[in-house]
Design an enzyme around this catalytic site. Structure first.
Site, PDB file in Angstrom:
ATOM      1  N   PHE A 144       0.386  -0.959   0.121  1.00 15.75           N
ATOM      2  CA  PHE A 144      -0.165   0.399  -0.344  1.00 15.75           C
ATOM      3  C   PHE A 144       0.745   1.347   0.331  1.00 15.75           C
ATOM      4  O   PHE A 144       1.736   1.114   1.072  1.00 15.75           O
ATOM      5  CB  PHE A 144      -0.713  -0.189   0.981  1.00 15.75           C
ATOM      6  CG  PHE A 144      -2.190   0.989   1.348  1.00 15.75           C
ATOM      7  CD1 PHE A 144      -2.548   1.487   0.425  1.00 15.75           C
ATOM      8  CD2 PHE A 144      -1.977   2.136   2.024  1.00 15.75           C
ATOM      9  CE1 PHE A 144      -3.314   2.044   0.509  1.00 15.75           C
ATOM     10  CE2 PHE A 144      -2.339   3.260   2.199  1.00 15.75           C
ATOM     11  CZ  PHE A 144      -2.836   3.521   1.773  1.00 15.75           C
ATOM     12  N   VAL A 145       0.835   1.419  -1.132  1.00 15.87           N
ATOM     13  CA  VAL A 145       1.471   3.971  -0.516  1.00 15.87           C
ATOM     14  C   VAL A 145      -0.017   4.458  -0.574  1.00 15.87           C
ATOM     15  O   VAL A 145      -0.824   4.500  -1.162  1.00 15.87           O
ATOM     16  CB  VAL A 145       1.768   3.416  -2.668  1.00 15.87           C
ATOM     17  CG1 VAL A 145       2.444   5.039  -2.310  1.00 15.87           C
ATOM     18  CG2 VAL A 145       2.941   2.869  -1.789  1.00 15.87           C
TER      19      VAL A 145
ATOM     20  N   ARG B  18       2.377   6.175  -8.238  1.00 17.04           N
ATOM     21  CA  ARG B  18       2.918   7.653  -9.221  1.00 17.04           C
ATOM     22  C   ARG B  18       4.382   7.983  -9.130  1.00 17.04           C
ATOM     23  O   ARG B  18       4.669   8.613  -9.559  1.00 17.04           O
ATOM     24  CB  ARG B  18       2.264   7.949 -10.324  1.00 17.04           C
ATOM     25  CG  ARG B  18       1.054   7.344 -10.465  1.00 17.04           C
ATOM     26  CD  ARG B  18       0.250   7.880 -11.699  1.00 17.04           C
ATOM     27  NE  ARG B  18      -1.269   6.966 -11.814  1.00 17.04           N
ATOM     28  CZ  ARG B  18      -1.574   5.918 -12.530  1.00 17.04           C
ATOM     29  NH1 ARG B  18       0.193   4.710 -12.985  1.00 17.04           N
ATOM     30  NH2 ARG B  18      -2.995   5.820 -11.952  1.00 17.04           N
TER      31      ARG B  18
ATOM     32  N   GLY C 183       7.202   6.093  -7.721  1.00 12.06           N
ATOM     33  CA  GLY C 183       8.349   5.446  -7.623  1.00 12.06           C
ATOM     34  C   GLY C 183       8.316   4.263  -6.417  1.00 12.06           C
ATOM     35  O   GLY C 183       9.189   3.625  -5.839  1.00 12.06           O
TER      36      GLY C 183
ATOM     37  N   GLY D  65       5.566   2.321  -4.458  1.00 10.68           N
ATOM     38  CA  GLY D  65       5.337   0.504  -4.478  1.00 10.68           C
ATOM     39  C   GLY D  65       6.096   0.214  -5.657  1.00 10.68           C
ATOM     40  O   GLY D  65       6.284  -1.174  -5.423  1.00 10.68           O
TER      41      GLY D  65
ATOM     42  N   ASN E 199      -9.667  -4.122  -9.344  1.00 13.70           N
ATOM     43  CA  ASN E 199      -8.454  -2.993  -8.782  1.00 13.70           C
ATOM     44  C   ASN E 199      -7.610  -3.241 -10.430  1.00 13.70           C
ATOM     45  O   ASN E 199      -6.859  -3.395 -10.240  1.00 13.70           O
ATOM     46  CB  ASN E 199      -7.893  -3.065  -7.522  1.00 13.70           C
ATOM     47  CG  ASN E 199      -6.549  -1.898  -7.211  1.00 13.70           C
ATOM     48  OD1 ASN E 199      -6.506  -1.037  -8.227  1.00 13.70           O
ATOM     49  ND2 ASN E 199      -6.443  -1.850  -6.466  1.00 13.70           N
TER      50      ASN E 199
ATOM     51  N   TYR F  14       0.870  -4.433 -11.199  1.00 16.78           N
ATOM     52  CA  TYR F  14       2.252  -5.574 -11.227  1.00 16.78           C
ATOM     53  C   TYR F  14       2.078  -5.720 -12.472  1.00 16.78           C
ATOM     54  O   TYR F  14       3.190  -6.774 -12.749  1.00 16.78           O
ATOM     55  CB  TYR F  14       0.790  -6.531 -10.232  1.00 16.78           C
ATOM     56  CG  TYR F  14       0.342  -6.588  -9.124  1.00 16.78           C
ATOM     57  CD1 TYR F  14       1.642  -6.007  -8.209  1.00 16.78           C
ATOM     58  CD2 TYR F  14      -0.351  -6.278  -8.401  1.00 16.78           C
ATOM     59  CE1 TYR F  14       1.054  -5.436  -6.482  1.00 16.78           C
ATOM     60  CE2 TYR F  14      -0.675  -5.894  -7.217  1.00 16.78           C
ATOM     61  CZ  TYR F  14       0.071  -5.079  -6.470  1.00 16.78           C
ATOM     62  OH  TYR F  14      -0.299  -4.903  -5.878  1.00 16.78           O
TER      63      TYR F  14
END
Length: 164
Positions: free
Chosen positions: A91-92, A98, A100, A102, A129, A136
């Site tokens: 989680f971010v 956006r 970097g 994650g 999602n 991913y």
């Protein structure tokens, strides 16, 4: 563990338990699952740092603020006869996406898996999602359409445990 300029990745420490739990609550809110959070920071700390240690966590800090985390644990592949890592949560915070963070967290967990001679790194992603799925895939993951998650929760475990 450090990444770009102001980004620091490091293993969580006991004093991070409340911050980490707050990020977990942020993840639950993002996934529209806040009602499912029944745990607390004390239990999280016990599972991270007690004996036995059930989980590990990497905390992402940007300019001194916790902005994301990866929480994982070991599993095992009987076919590979090797340990693996299951990434329970990545989680971010929305305002740091956006940038970097994650990618850095996922790469760090992959590096840990390589260092520990794991046979695979796995995680789940919600079917709605699509942005996470695209992320991913861009990181080299394959989404397994032919597998389904099976789950038994506490009440069900009690019933299952007493069947015989």
């Amino acid at each position: 563990m450090t990444g770009s300029d102001n980004l620091i990745l490091r293993f969580a420490e006991p004093s991070d338990s409340k911050v980490l739990f707050n990020l977990i609550q942020g993840l639950a809110e993002y996934e529209k699952l806040s009602h499912a959070v029944t745990g607390n920071a004390l239990a999280l700390e016990e599972h991270l740092f007690g004996s036995p240690r059930y989980i590990e966590a990497i905390l992402a800090e940007y300019a001194g603020q916790a902005v994301g985390f990866a929480l994982f644990f070991h599993n095992y592949s009987t076919f590979l006869t090797k340990p693996g890592i299951y990434l329970e949560d990545l989680f971010v915070l929305p305002e740091y996406r956006r940038q970097g963070v994650g990618k850095a967290l996922l790469s760090q967990v992959a590096q840990i898996a390589v260092e520990r001679n794991c046979g695979r790194l796995e995680w789940s992603v919600l079917d709605w999602n699509e942005s996470a799925q695209a992320f991913y895939r861009s990181m080299g993951a394959t989404i397994l359409d032919d597998w389904r998650i099976c789950r038994v929760t506490e009440d069900g475990m009690q019933k299952l445990a007493h069947r015989g």
